[in-house]
Design a protein around this motif. Structure first.
Motif, PDB file in Angstrom:
ATOM      1  N   ARG A 449       0.842  -1.209   0.000  1.00  0.00           N
ATOM      2  CA  ARG A 449       0.000   0.000   0.000  1.00  0.00           C
ATOM      3  C   ARG A 449       0.873   1.253   0.000  1.00  0.00           C
ATOM      4  NH1 ARG A 449      -2.535   2.778   4.374  1.00  0.00           N
ATOM      5  NH2 ARG A 449      -1.653   1.214   5.793  1.00  0.00           N
ATOM      6  N   VAL A 450       1.939   1.262   0.792  1.00  0.00           N
ATOM      7  CA  VAL A 450       2.836   2.419   0.837  1.00  0.00           C
ATOM      8  C   VAL A 450       3.535   2.601  -0.504  1.00  0.00           C
ATOM      9  CG1 VAL A 450       4.967   3.282   1.851  1.00  0.00           C
ATOM     10  CG2 VAL A 450       3.185   2.351   3.324  1.00  0.00           C
ATOM     11  N   THR A 451       3.971   1.493  -1.100  1.00  0.00           N
ATOM     12  CA  THR A 451       4.673   1.563  -2.385  1.00  0.00           C
ATOM     13  C   THR A 451       3.773   2.149  -3.460  1.00  0.00           C
ATOM     14  OG1 THR A 451       5.991  -0.362  -1.773  1.00  0.00           O
ATOM     15  CG2 THR A 451       5.924   0.229  -4.097  1.00  0.00           C
ATOM     16  N   GLU A 452       2.505   1.672  -3.513  1.00  0.00           N
ATOM     17  CA  GLU A 452       1.578   2.170  -4.523  1.00  0.00           C
ATOM     18  C   GLU A 452       1.213   3.637  -4.276  1.00  0.00           C
ATOM     19  OE1 GLU A 452      -1.695  -0.471  -4.264  1.00  0.00           O
ATOM     20  OE2 GLU A 452      -0.668  -2.139  -5.288  1.00  0.00           O
ATOM     21  N   ARG A 453       1.139   4.014  -2.997  1.00  0.00           N
ATOM     22  CA  ARG A 453       0.698   5.377  -2.675  1.00  0.00           C
ATOM     23  C   ARG A 453       1.827   6.399  -2.810  1.00  0.00           C
ATOM     24  NH1 ARG A 453      -0.650   9.775  -2.205  1.00  0.00           N
ATOM     25  NH2 ARG A 453      -1.932  10.813  -0.614  1.00  0.00           N
ATOM     26  N   LEU A 454       3.038   6.031  -2.398  1.00  0.00           N
ATOM     27  CA  LEU A 454       4.114   7.017  -2.308  1.00  0.00           C
ATOM     28  C   LEU A 454       5.233   6.823  -3.324  1.00  0.00           C
ATOM     29  CD1 LEU A 454       4.520   7.176   1.578  1.00  0.00           C
ATOM     30  CD2 LEU A 454       3.099   8.604   0.129  1.00  0.00           C
ATOM     31  N   VAL A 460       3.693  11.784  -7.203  1.00  0.00           N
ATOM     32  CA  VAL A 460       3.081  13.078  -6.935  1.00  0.00           C
ATOM     33  C   VAL A 460       4.177  14.125  -6.963  1.00  0.00           C
ATOM     34  CG1 VAL A 460       1.155  12.209  -5.540  1.00  0.00           C
ATOM     35  CG2 VAL A 460       3.339  12.660  -4.473  1.00  0.00           C
ATOM     36  N   SER A 461       3.790  15.337  -7.199  1.00  0.00           N
ATOM     37  CA  SER A 461       4.783  16.410  -7.273  1.00  0.00           C
ATOM     38  C   SER A 461       4.904  17.167  -5.962  1.00  0.00           C
ATOM     39  CB  SER A 461       4.401  17.384  -8.391  1.00  0.00           C
ATOM     40  OG  SER A 461       3.112  17.923  -8.130  1.00  0.00           O
ATOM     41  N   ARG A 462       4.148  16.745  -4.957  1.00  0.00           N
ATOM     42  CA  ARG A 462       4.221  17.389  -3.657  1.00  0.00           C
ATOM     43  C   ARG A 462       4.283  16.310  -2.579  1.00  0.00           C
ATOM     44  NH1 ARG A 462      -0.821  16.942  -1.544  1.00  0.00           N
ATOM     45  NH2 ARG A 462      -2.534  16.452  -2.981  1.00  0.00           N
ATOM     46  N   PRO A 463       4.606  16.672  -1.340  1.00  0.00           N
ATOM     47  CA  PRO A 463       4.699  15.656  -0.290  1.00  0.00           C
ATOM     48  C   PRO A 463       3.370  14.939  -0.092  1.00  0.00           C
ATOM     49  CG  PRO A 463       5.719  17.705   0.415  1.00  0.00           C
ATOM     50  CD  PRO A 463       5.013  17.997  -0.873  1.00  0.00           C
ATOM     51  N   ALA A 464       3.435  13.631   0.213  1.00  0.00           N
ATOM     52  CA  ALA A 464       2.246  12.815   0.478  1.00  0.00           C
ATOM     53  C   ALA A 464       2.429  12.103   1.808  1.00  0.00           C
ATOM     54  CB  ALA A 464       2.045  11.802  -0.636  1.00  0.00           C
ATOM     55  N   ASN A 465       1.316  11.881   2.537  1.00  0.00           N
ATOM     56  CA  ASN A 465       1.364  11.238   3.844  1.00  0.00           C
ATOM     57  C   ASN A 465       0.348  10.106   3.891  1.00  0.00           C
ATOM     58  OD1 ASN A 465       3.212  13.086   5.458  1.00  0.00           O
ATOM     59  ND2 ASN A 465       1.709  14.527   4.638  1.00  0.00           N
ATOM     60  N   VAL A 466       0.683   9.047   4.650  1.00  0.00           N
ATOM     61  CA  VAL A 466      -0.219   7.920   4.815  1.00  0.00           C
ATOM     62  C   VAL A 466       0.040   7.315   6.193  1.00  0.00           C
ATOM     63  CG1 VAL A 466       1.413   6.304   3.763  1.00  0.00           C
ATOM     64  CG2 VAL A 466      -1.012   5.735   3.818  1.00  0.00           C
ATOM     65  N   GLU A 467      -1.031   6.849   6.849  1.00  0.00           N
ATOM     66  CA  GLU A 467      -0.882   6.211   8.160  1.00  0.00           C
ATOM     67  C   GLU A 467      -0.574   4.725   7.952  1.00  0.00           C
ATOM     68  OE1 GLU A 467      -3.441   5.271  12.221  1.00  0.00           O
ATOM     69  OE2 GLU A 467      -3.978   6.994  10.988  1.00  0.00           O
ATOM     70  N   VAL A 468       0.492   4.244   8.604  1.00  0.00           N
ATOM     71  CA  VAL A 468       0.922   2.850   8.448  1.00  0.00           C
ATOM     72  C   VAL A 468       1.226   2.265   9.825  1.00  0.00           C
ATOM     73  CG1 VAL A 468       1.887   3.167   6.158  1.00  0.00           C
ATOM     74  CG2 VAL A 468       3.340   3.548   8.149  1.00  0.00           C
ATOM     75  N   ARG A 469       1.248   0.929   9.861  1.00  0.00           N
ATOM     76  CA  ARG A 469       1.676   0.228  11.073  1.00  0.00           C
ATOM     77  C   ARG A 469       3.041  -0.380  10.816  1.00  0.00           C
ATOM     78  NH1 ARG A 469      -0.883  -4.541  14.836  1.00  0.00           N
ATOM     79  NH2 ARG A 469      -0.449  -3.485  16.812  1.00  0.00           N
ATOM     80  N   CYS A 470       4.032   0.053  11.591  1.00  0.00           N
ATOM     81  CA  CYS A 470       5.410  -0.393  11.403  1.00  0.00           C
ATOM     82  C   CYS A 470       5.807  -1.339  12.523  1.00  0.00           C
ATOM     83  CB  CYS A 470       6.361   0.814  11.365  1.00  0.00           C
ATOM     84  SG  CYS A 470       6.029   1.945   9.995  1.00  0.00           S
ATOM     85  N   ILE A 471       6.974  -1.957  12.348  1.00  0.00           N
ATOM     86  CA  ILE A 471       7.477  -2.885  13.354  1.00  0.00           C
ATOM     87  C   ILE A 471       8.941  -2.567  13.632  1.00  0.00           C
ATOM     88  CG2 ILE A 471       8.055  -4.624  11.593  1.00  0.00           C
ATOM     89  CD1 ILE A 471       7.340  -6.745  13.699  1.00  0.00           C
ATOM     90  N   ASP A 479       2.540   2.650  15.490  1.00  0.00           N
ATOM     91  CA  ASP A 479       1.729   3.321  14.482  1.00  0.00           C
ATOM     92  C   ASP A 479       2.431   4.621  14.081  1.00  0.00           C
ATOM     93  OD1 ASP A 479      -0.597   1.552  14.371  1.00  0.00           O
ATOM     94  OD2 ASP A 479      -0.858   2.130  16.461  1.00  0.00           O
ATOM     95  N   CYS A 480       2.504   4.872  12.780  1.00  0.00           N
ATOM     96  CA  CYS A 480       3.251   6.027  12.282  1.00  0.00           C
ATOM     97  C   CYS A 480       2.464   6.743  11.189  1.00  0.00           C
ATOM     98  CB  CYS A 480       4.611   5.597  11.705  1.00  0.00           C
ATOM     99  SG  CYS A 480       5.733   4.868  12.897  1.00  0.00           S
ATOM    100  N   ILE A 481       2.770   8.040  11.051  1.00  0.00           N
ATOM    101  CA  ILE A 481       2.386   8.805   9.862  1.00  0.00           C
ATOM    102  C   ILE A 481       3.633   8.867   8.980  1.00  0.00           C
ATOM    103  CG2 ILE A 481       1.682  11.027   8.955  1.00  0.00           C
ATOM    104  CD1 ILE A 481      -0.567   9.598  10.317  1.00  0.00           C
ATOM    105  N   MET A 482       3.552   8.275   7.804  1.00  0.00           N
ATOM    106  CA  MET A 482       4.702   8.238   6.893  1.00  0.00           C
ATOM    107  C   MET A 482       4.480   9.226   5.762  1.00  0.00           C
ATOM    108  SD  MET A 482       6.242   5.061   4.710  1.00  0.00           S
ATOM    109  CE  MET A 482       7.620   5.336   3.564  1.00  0.00           C
ATOM    110  N   GLY A 483       5.509  10.019   5.508  1.00  0.00           N
ATOM    111  CA  GLY A 483       5.454  10.980   4.420  1.00  0.00           C
ATOM    112  C   GLY A 483       6.560  10.722   3.406  1.00  0.00           C
TER     113      GLY A 483
END
Length: 893
Positions: A449-454, A460-471, A479-483
């Motif tokens: 999901r992160v790969t497809e989104r970011l 994208v031509s501007r910063p993008a953010n997505v909420e993910v669960r990391c380990i 839980d993180c907000i990844m940009g």
């Protein structure tokens, strides 16, 4: 001696220097490498030898230990039959003969009672063998079993079978774990020969077992065991006899072994028996691989040194000639011969140097460069480089100081990251730099999901953010907000800046806030319901009690009234759970002993009821804590224990094991579990089961009111775990829950320790001790039924009663009258409450005695009223004994 070639001394030339230097350095390197290789090879071979012998000794010791433990477990399993000694003698023999049939290693079994009298005996050879054939120390055996310990006797050679034997015994207890006798078995150790003989060690190695006096117990040659041979000439055996344990050294010095040959020995002592397993191997067999390794390494080192010397001579001559040509050419160019051209027939770096040399000569012929201009350009370039370096250092400092985790990725590979990034995920630089960031995500779906989104090519031509669960590296989920922001939006292959903000704590706080708000809403509703129900239950509980006082024992209405009273009390108990859930009860703060509470519960009817309804449940108690005093309510803690054990039993419909344990724990820094546990000294109460477990979805809701997977009306009200949560919170404690579907659950309760001592409880008083002497009592309650009921109860106790229906009426009455005591309802609607009423009465009668009575009270209002001078708080519904004692104590004080 100096060898001269032409006019140049050989040993002063570069060729000689290179030859000698290369040869000497190569020889030194080879000597060091060969020596290290020989040393580590020798050490590895030796360590392998030691580990192999140690492993065989451990495996043999474990095998022997397991053999004895298995026989003891069989005896213990038989001794666990409830009331074994109360069986008929034929039933006892039948049970013991069944055990003999299951275990051929037992020659005979004997059952003794606690007076050391024989109850039954069975044997493989005859119906009854002579007791003298079982050799053991009577005093040691019966004293060990009386202490509920397993007795393991010495090894002896049987007079009939000529086989090594030993006697083992286990205690026989009743259902209360009280000692009732001993179950004794004579064990044939012949099988130990085969167990020991199966372990092989090299060629000519031996494995054998000796007991504490040095006699052989098990060896491949059984005749030496039967002769009671004592190989105390062996250093290891001699040390074991003297010290009673194995040496701390992994391998002994070279000495003579059991067959008088020089061997290396290793020994391991058994944990439960004073036996030692000894492994030995002939010295020549053991060290043969090491000797061969050293010989081969020495030969390899010798031939390598010879080859290095030859190679040094050849390479020095091969390299020096082109260098001489370049030197001569340089001298000529320095004299102005710019037409010179060097031709070296070679394809190495010297040839490339010659080509560059020729190009330089051509450039010198065609180009003239101003020295000042060149120096100016050099200075300008240095300045630009310094500005760029300073800018880069500032940017790195800013990124490194940022509390946000920042990294640079190309594709999915991490090329750079700041300190916050490494700290957030628990990695060192070498662990993750240059590797895929997929290791940071809890699953492939999240990473995809992160790969497809970011990181997609469309991007994208501007910063993008997505909420993910990391380990993290330590397998902790966060839980993180990844940009992500590309360095070049038109070309994502140049890389992207990624950022991580840890929002785990904020999400936990948000969930905690939502849970607290939900509990507050439900608690307010439940408390209001509990208040009204307690007023209703007052008559159901109180009037039967009044009627029973004047009723004859043989009156046919007595049993129905008792049933009504008990039904009302059960309803009052459920209301009490509602108040506990709402956390609106007054805290009972007294020093209690948690172990005493557990012991009392294990003897209670509630505990027996759990065992009756769940016959396949095995409950074990392990109280390990040595500091056990806490501040709280024994009754509430007993209720918590009952709820946890009952839930555990119901989670095992086919039966299973429940374990209750206590431990002392010192938490030096907060621990994250089901909830965060603060620092401090605690006693933990753990209730674990082997049941069905709890799903992740249910685990988040188990402490919510009325949330249950049971059938309402049959297994509970849905308040059990809510009461557990509320009680633990009232005791300033914490809860951790560990569960997995199909693998059981574990509830760990943390209670803060106190330094206070438990106060001995007073014996119950008889009604005569709290009868009144005509004292005047003013009852203030807005519910008419409650006033009538309490009036009749206190009239029965010989008090003079006046009652009013509001706080305002009470204040008006007290302006012109007095009362020895006021029984004051806390919540009265409409009008002023009990606190305000008491404040106004104190203005009229400063020392007025009072007690607070309510079906529900706000804790802060009750506390404030008690601080003003009220003697006690009593909860509705009224009970004659309880209200009588409280009023008597208030008047006496």
């Amino acid at each position: 001696m100096i060898l001269k070639i032409g006019k140049r001394p050989y040993f002063r030339s570069l060729a000689a220097t290179l030859t000698i230097s290369f040869s000497v350095l190569t020889m030194i390197a080879l000597l060091i490498a060969s020596s290290l290789q020989m040393y580590f090879s020798y050490k590895t071979q030796k360590d392998l030898l030691i580990k192999n012998q140690r492993l065989i000794a451990k495996n043999t010791a474990n095998t022997v230990e397991n053999f004895i433990s298995e026989k003891c477990s069989l005896l213990e399993l038989t001794s666990k039959h409830r009331d074994l000694l109360s069986f008929h003698k034929e039933e006892q023999k039948l049970l013991m003969e069944r055990l003999l049939g299951l275990e051929p290693a037992f020659r005979q079994l004997a059952l003794f009672d606690s007076e050391q009298s024989e109850a039954a005996r069975v044997s493989h050879f005859s119906k009854s063998l002579s007791p003298e054939l079982m050799k053991y120390d009577d005093t040691e055996l019966f004293s060990s079993t009386a202490r509920k310990e397993i007795y393991r006797g010495p090894v002896y050679i049987d007079e009939i079978t000529r086989m090594p034997m030993m006697v083992i015994a286990v205690p026989v207890t009743d259902i209360f774990n009280d000692y009732k006798g001993s179950l004794i078995a004579e064990l044939n150790l012949k099988v130990l020969w085969d167990l020991v003989y199966q372990f092989k060690i090299g060629m000519g190695g031996d494995v054998y077992v000796v007991e504490e006096h040095g006699y052989l117990i098990a060896y491949k040659d059984i005749s030496r065991v039967l002769k009671r041979e004592k190989p105390d000439h062996i250093t290891t055996v001699k040390h074991f006899i003297e010290k009673g344990k194995s040496s701390n050294k992994k391998i002994k010095e070279i000495s003579k072994g059991i067959n008088n040959t020089y061997v290396i020995t290793t020994n391991i002592s058994l944990k439960t028996l004073k036996w030692s397993v000894i492994v030995e191997q002939p010295i020549m067999v053991a060290y043969r691989p090491i000797f061969m390794t050293l010989l081969l390494s020495g030969l390899a080192m010798f031939f390598s040194i010879v080859l290095a010397i030859i190679s040094g001579v050849y390479l020095s001559r091969k390299l020096i000639n082109p260098v001489i040509e370049l030197r001569d050419a340089t001298e000529k160019i320095g004299k102005g011969e710019l037409s010179l051209k060097i031709d070296i027939d070679s394809k190495n770096e010297i040839a490339e140097l010659a080509v560059s040399f020729n190009r330089m000569v051509e450039d010198l012929k065609n180009t003239t460069v101003s020295r000042d201009t060149l120096l100016s350009e050099i200075e300008e370039r240095k300045h630009v480089e310094q500005v760029l370096l300073d800018s880069e250092q500032k940017m790195k400092a800013i990124l490194m100081a940022s509390p946000i985790g920042i990294g640079l990725v190309q594709g999915d590979k991490l090329e750079w990251a700041n300190e916050s990034f490494f700290s957030m995920f628990g990695y060192e630089e070498n662990d993750i730099l240059g590797k895929s960031i997929s290791v940071l995500f809890s699953g492939d779906d999240d990473f995809r999901r992160v790969t497809e989104r970011l990181f997609s090519d469309t991007g994208v031509s501007r910063p993008a953010n997505v909420e993910v669960r990391c380990i993290r590296k330590d397998d902790v989920f966060i839980d993180c907000i990844m940009g992500a922001c590309p360095l070049d939006a038109s070309d994502l292959s140049r890389g992207q800046i990624i950022t991580f903000i840890d929002i785990s704590e904020s999400k936990r706080l948000q969930a905690k806030l939502l849970r607290a708000q939900k509990m507050e809403v439900i608690g307010t509703l439940s408390a209001g319901v509990a208040h009204d129900l307690n007023n209703i239950l007052g008559g159901i509980v109180g009037y039967p009690e009044l009627l029973l006082l004047d009723m004859a024992e043989d009156n046919p209405m007595r049993d129905p009234l008792l049933m009504i009273k008990k039904t009302g009390e059960r309803a009052a108990a459920i209301v009490k759970e509602l108040l506990t859930m709402a956390r609106r009860e007054i805290a009972i703060n007294e020093v209690v002993n948690l172990h005493d509470i557990i012991d009392e519960f294990m003897k209670s009817p509630e505990y027996e009821s759990i065992l009756t309804f769940h016959p396949g449940t095995d409950i074990k108690v392990d109280l390990r804590a040595d500091r056990v005093n806490i501040l709280g309510s024994g009754a509430k803690l007993s209720k918590v224990l009952m709820n946890l054990i009952s839930n555990a039993a119901e989670a095992m419909p086919e039966g299973g094991n429940i374990r209750i344990t206590t431990e002392n724990k010192n938490i030096e820094r907060p621990v994250s579990g089901y909830e965060n546990i603060d620092e401090g000294d605690y006693i933990t109460l753990t209730v674990s089961d082997t049941g069905e477990g709890i799903s992740n979805i249910d685990l988040k809701k188990i402490f919510e009111p009325f949330y249950t997977k049971k059938k309402m009306g049959r297994s509970g009200t849905g308040l059990g775990m809510t009461v557990v949560w509320g009680t633990v919170k009232d005791h300033a404690g914490f809860i951790d829950v560990i569960s997995q579907e199909g693998k059981g659950s574990k509830f760990i309760l943390y209670f803060p320790l106190t330094k206070g001592d438990v106060i001995e409880k007073k014996s119950p008083e008889t009604p005569g001790n709290y009868m009144g002497n005509g004292e005047s009592v003013l009852i203030v309650d807005d519910v008419e039924e409650q006033r009538i009921l309490l009036t009749r109860i206190l009239d029965k106790l010989d008090y003079r009663i006046t009652s009013v229906s509001s706080g305002e009426e009470a204040v008006s009455y007290m302006k012109n009258n007095s009362a020895d005591l006021i029984v004051l309802d806390m919540i009265m609607d409409p009008g002023i409450n009990g606190l305000e009423t008491y404040k106004r009465i104190l203005e009229i009668h400063p020392n007025q005695k009072a007690i607070i009575a309510s079906g529900f009270s706000e804790t802060e209002h009750v506390k404030e009223t008690l601080k003003l001078g009220a003697s006690a708080y009593i909860q509705k519904p009224y009970n004659l004994d309880r209200i009588g004692r409280v009023i008597r104590d208030a008047l006496s004080n």
